[in-house]
Scaffold this motif. Structure first.
Motif, PDB file in Angstrom:
ATOM      1  N   PHE A  12      -0.209   3.493   8.334  1.00 15.08           N
ATOM      2  CA  PHE A  12      -0.364   2.540   7.043  1.00 15.08           C
ATOM      3  C   PHE A  12      -0.881   1.271   7.847  1.00 15.08           C
ATOM      4  O   PHE A  12      -1.456   0.073   7.408  1.00 15.08           O
ATOM      5  CB  PHE A  12       0.296   2.989   6.376  1.00 15.08           C
ATOM      6  CG  PHE A  12       0.445   2.100   5.210  1.00 15.08           C
ATOM      7  CD1 PHE A  12      -0.785   1.812   4.381  1.00 15.08           C
ATOM      8  CD2 PHE A  12       0.796   1.154   4.664  1.00 15.08           C
ATOM      9  CE1 PHE A  12      -1.286   0.880   2.944  1.00 15.08           C
ATOM     10  CE2 PHE A  12       0.653  -0.189   3.732  1.00 15.08           C
ATOM     11  CZ  PHE A  12      -0.189   0.391   2.629  1.00 15.08           C
ATOM     12  N   LEU A  29      -6.785  -5.234   1.128  1.00 14.33           N
ATOM     13  CA  LEU A  29      -5.694  -5.138  -0.563  1.00 14.33           C
ATOM     14  C   LEU A  29      -4.640  -6.303   0.370  1.00 14.33           C
ATOM     15  O   LEU A  29      -4.592  -7.073  -0.611  1.00 14.33           O
ATOM     16  CB  LEU A  29      -5.692  -3.774  -0.697  1.00 14.33           C
ATOM     17  CG  LEU A  29      -4.349  -3.629  -1.797  1.00 14.33           C
ATOM     18  CD1 LEU A  29      -4.981  -2.010  -2.485  1.00 14.33           C
ATOM     19  CD2 LEU A  29      -3.028  -3.587  -1.521  1.00 14.33           C
ATOM     20  N   GLY A  52       1.879  -5.329  -3.607  1.00 10.44           N
ATOM     21  CA  GLY A  52       0.644  -4.482  -2.708  1.00 10.44           C
ATOM     22  C   GLY A  52       0.322  -3.456  -3.600  1.00 10.44           C
ATOM     23  O   GLY A  52      -0.224  -2.167  -2.343  1.00 10.44           O
ATOM     24  N   SER A  53       0.309  -3.373  -4.771  1.00 11.34           N
ATOM     25  CA  SER A  53      -0.214  -2.569  -6.222  1.00 11.34           C
ATOM     26  C   SER A  53       0.538  -0.678  -5.650  1.00 11.34           C
ATOM     27  O   SER A  53      -0.944  -0.042  -5.746  1.00 11.34           O
ATOM     28  CB  SER A  53      -2.140  -2.290  -5.592  1.00 11.34           C
ATOM     29  OG  SER A  53      -2.961  -1.931  -6.410  1.00 11.34           O
ATOM     30  N   THR A  54       1.392  -0.735  -4.748  1.00  7.11           N
ATOM     31  CA  THR A  54       2.059   0.106  -5.061  1.00  7.11           C
ATOM     32  C   THR A  54       1.967   0.901  -6.241  1.00  7.11           C
ATOM     33  O   THR A  54       1.540   2.112  -6.582  1.00  7.11           O
ATOM     34  CB  THR A  54       2.979   0.201  -4.252  1.00  7.11           C
ATOM     35  OG1 THR A  54       3.363  -0.089  -3.122  1.00  7.11           O
ATOM     36  CG2 THR A  54       4.082   1.736  -4.338  1.00  7.11           C
ATOM     37  N   TYR A 114     -11.314   3.028   2.031  1.00 10.81           N
ATOM     38  CA  TYR A 114     -10.437   3.791   1.953  1.00 10.81           C
ATOM     39  C   TYR A 114     -11.398   5.559   2.897  1.00 10.81           C
ATOM     40  O   TYR A 114     -10.683   6.658   2.548  1.00 10.81           O
ATOM     41  CB  TYR A 114     -10.672   5.339   1.012  1.00 10.81           C
ATOM     42  CG  TYR A 114      -9.399   3.995  -0.220  1.00 10.81           C
ATOM     43  CD1 TYR A 114      -8.095   4.398  -0.056  1.00 10.81           C
ATOM     44  CD2 TYR A 114      -9.868   2.960  -1.382  1.00 10.81           C
ATOM     45  CE1 TYR A 114      -7.599   3.459  -0.784  1.00 10.81           C
ATOM     46  CE2 TYR A 114      -9.267   1.838  -1.214  1.00 10.81           C
ATOM     47  CZ  TYR A 114      -7.110   2.230  -1.570  1.00 10.81           C
ATOM     48  OH  TYR A 114      -6.293   1.024  -1.574  1.00 10.81           O
ATOM     49  N   THR A 155      -8.258   5.978   8.116  1.00 14.37           N
ATOM     50  CA  THR A 155      -7.915   6.430   6.525  1.00 14.37           C
ATOM     51  C   THR A 155      -8.005   8.144   7.139  1.00 14.37           C
ATOM     52  O   THR A 155      -6.644   8.974   6.061  1.00 14.37           O
ATOM     53  CB  THR A 155      -8.329   5.701   5.366  1.00 14.37           C
ATOM     54  OG1 THR A 155      -8.725   4.681   5.630  1.00 14.37           O
ATOM     55  CG2 THR A 155      -7.690   6.129   3.950  1.00 14.37           C
ATOM     56  N   PHE A 214      -4.120   8.832   9.028  1.00 17.29           N
ATOM     57  CA  PHE A 214      -3.679   9.007   7.576  1.00 17.29           C
ATOM     58  C   PHE A 214      -3.417  10.199   6.859  1.00 17.29           C
ATOM     59  O   PHE A 214      -2.157  10.679   6.599  1.00 17.29           O
ATOM     60  CB  PHE A 214      -3.913   7.740   6.716  1.00 17.29           C
ATOM     61  CG  PHE A 214      -2.634   7.181   6.103  1.00 17.29           C
ATOM     62  CD1 PHE A 214      -1.412   6.817   6.012  1.00 17.29           C
ATOM     63  CD2 PHE A 214      -3.534   7.251   4.534  1.00 17.29           C
ATOM     64  CE1 PHE A 214      -0.395   6.672   5.533  1.00 17.29           C
ATOM     65  CE2 PHE A 214      -1.964   7.168   3.230  1.00 17.29           C
ATOM     66  CZ  PHE A 214      -1.204   6.405   3.978  1.00 17.29           C
ATOM     67  N   MET A 225      -7.862  10.098  -2.901  1.00 19.24           N
ATOM     68  CA  MET A 225      -8.359  10.822  -1.533  1.00 19.24           C
ATOM     69  C   MET A 225      -8.186  12.175  -1.469  1.00 19.24           C
ATOM     70  O   MET A 225      -6.810  12.588  -2.686  1.00 19.24           O
ATOM     71  CB  MET A 225      -7.102  10.617  -0.646  1.00 19.24           C
ATOM     72  CG  MET A 225      -7.636   8.383  -0.548  1.00 19.24           C
ATOM     73  SD  MET A 225      -7.154   7.995   1.329  1.00 19.24           S
ATOM     74  CE  MET A 225      -5.790   9.052   1.411  1.00 19.24           C
TER      75      MET A 225
HETATM   76  C1  AVI Z   1       0.661   2.010  -0.108  1.00 15.14           C
HETATM   77  N1  AVI Z   1      -0.587   1.450  -1.621  1.00 15.14           N
HETATM   78  C2  AVI Z   1      -1.357   0.504  -2.535  1.00 15.14           C
HETATM   79  C3  AVI Z   1      -2.295   1.957  -0.219  1.00 15.14           C
HETATM   80  C4  AVI Z   1      -3.564   1.999  -1.649  1.00 15.14           C
HETATM   81  O1  AVI Z   1      -4.541   1.282  -0.862  1.00 15.14           O
HETATM   82  O2  AVI Z   1      -3.523   2.352  -2.547  1.00 15.14           O
HETATM   83  C5  AVI Z   1      -1.743   2.963   0.114  1.00 15.14           C
HETATM   84  C6  AVI Z   1      -3.615   3.464   1.256  1.00 15.14           C
HETATM   85  N2  AVI Z   1      -4.001   5.114   0.753  1.00 15.14           N
HETATM   86  C7  AVI Z   1      -5.350   4.772   1.571  1.00 15.14           C
HETATM   87  N3  AVI Z   1      -4.920   3.556   1.962  1.00 15.14           N
HETATM   88  C8  AVI Z   1      -3.945   2.603   1.729  1.00 15.14           C
END
Ligand code: AVI
Length: 323
Positions: free
Chosen positions: A45, A56, A162-164, A207, A214, A217, A253
């Motif tokens: 990540f 982002l 962080g847009s979690t 993504y 990704t 991930f 995803m």
């Molecule tokens: C942690 N979150 C904000 C990321 C998102 O973009 O939603 C997680 C992520 N999943 C894939 N890339 C990043």
């Protein structure tokens, strides 16, 4: 950094095994995205955040650093700061540094990972007048602890960056914000970071990066199940898939099975069959609009006091005040 005591009802490993069992037994298979973040997943990540296609994190940091003075100017003093999912603490540095110029500040990062809490404390250790109390809990439990510890007359600022929030299931974001509001007093603040809707190809590339970070991930989730729960997923027989769902305004995803296959996960007591083309839904990344953010705030019992938007990569930092 001091640490608050931890109380967990069920061992994390058992919870993981049980979530995998119930997620893969559903007619539409799914796995909770919170399990992405083992040591390898967290490192992947961090790498995602550096990818050219993934704007982002840079947007989040840019909006915070360009507007630090204005944001901090709107927060009453004395203040207690709590962050939901502190991560490395890098993003929060400037805000905390600026708050500390007005006097001592207590900072309560809330994280389920003790490692993340330790690296956050190391990152922020040099800020004068900052005392750090790590809370190793789920967000709402942790916030309850912080709210109970607040001295009389102190304002509470909650950071959720962080847009979690976009990774919550549809509708769960609103519910979560209501629950956060329930832990606050009128006048307390919430600084919320949200990624905004942009061109579909730009959102999808973020993504589905060209280096495949990704994809790694996403696939690491299966690899983690193999390592920790004695699973036998063949990672070569699954592929990463990112698609945009217009109806929910989310990048989804998935992990797609390349052929018909059977998988065992011993510690979950699970044997399951995948059809060719069947997917496991692993994450929802909701993309917001500004009017939607205002509606969310109002529905949860907040007003939007101010909002800052990055122009290069549409991303909003919104300061909510509890009504
Ligand atoms: C942690 N979150 C904000 C990321 C998102 O973009 O939603 C997680 C992520 N999943 C894939 N890339 C990043």
């Amino acid at each position: 950094m001091t640490m608050a005591a931890t109380a967990t009802a069920i061992a994390p490993q058992e919870q993981f095994a049980s979530d995998v069992r119930s997620g893969l037994a559903k007619p539409r298979k799914e796995l909770p995205s919170k399990y992405f973040y083992d040591a390898l997943g967290s490192a992947l990540f961090e790498a995602i955040c550096l990818l050219p296609e993934y704007g982002l994190t840079r947007a989040d940091e840019r909006v915070l650093s360009r507007n630090t003075r204005e944001i901090v100017g709107r927060i009453p003093h004395p203040v207690l700061v709590s962050e939901l999912g502190s991560g490395s603490g890098r993003k929060t540095r400037q805000i905390l540094g600026a708050l500390c110029k007005r006097g001592p500040v207590s900072y309560y990062p809330i994280e389920i990972s003790p490692k993340a809490l330790a690296s956050c404390a190391a990152e922020l250790d040099d800020i004068d007048c900052l005392s750090i109390v790590g809370i190793e809990r789920e967000y709402l439990d942790g916030l309850q602890t912080v709210a109970a510890a607040r001295p009389p007359g102190a304002h509470l600022l909650v950071l959720f960056l962080g847009s979690t929030i976009g990774n919550f299931d549809t509708g769960a974001d609103a519910k979560f914000l209501r629950e956060v509001r329930g832990k606050l007093r009128p006048g307390d603040s919430l600084l919320l970071g949200t990624d905004l809707v942009k061109r579909v190809d730009v959102m999808l590339e973020a993504y589905n990066d060209s280096l495949g970070v990704t994809a790694a991930f996403n696939l690491n989730l299966l690899s983690r199940i193999n390592r920790e729960l004695e699973g036998d997923f063949d990672l070569h027989q699954f592929e990463h898939l990112a698609r945009f769902n217009d109806a929910t305004s989310s990048v989804e995803m998935h992990l797609l099975s390349k052929r018909r296959q059977m998988v065992h996960v011993r510690q979950s007591g699970l044997v399951t069959t995948f059809e060719e083309g069947e997917t496991i839904w692993t994450e929802t990344c909701h993309k917001y609009t500004c009017p939607e953010i205002a509606r969310l705030a109002a529905a949860a019992g907040f007003r939007v006091e101010a909002q800052w938007v990055d122009e290069t990569w549409p991303f909003a930092e919104s300061l909510f005040v509890a009504e």
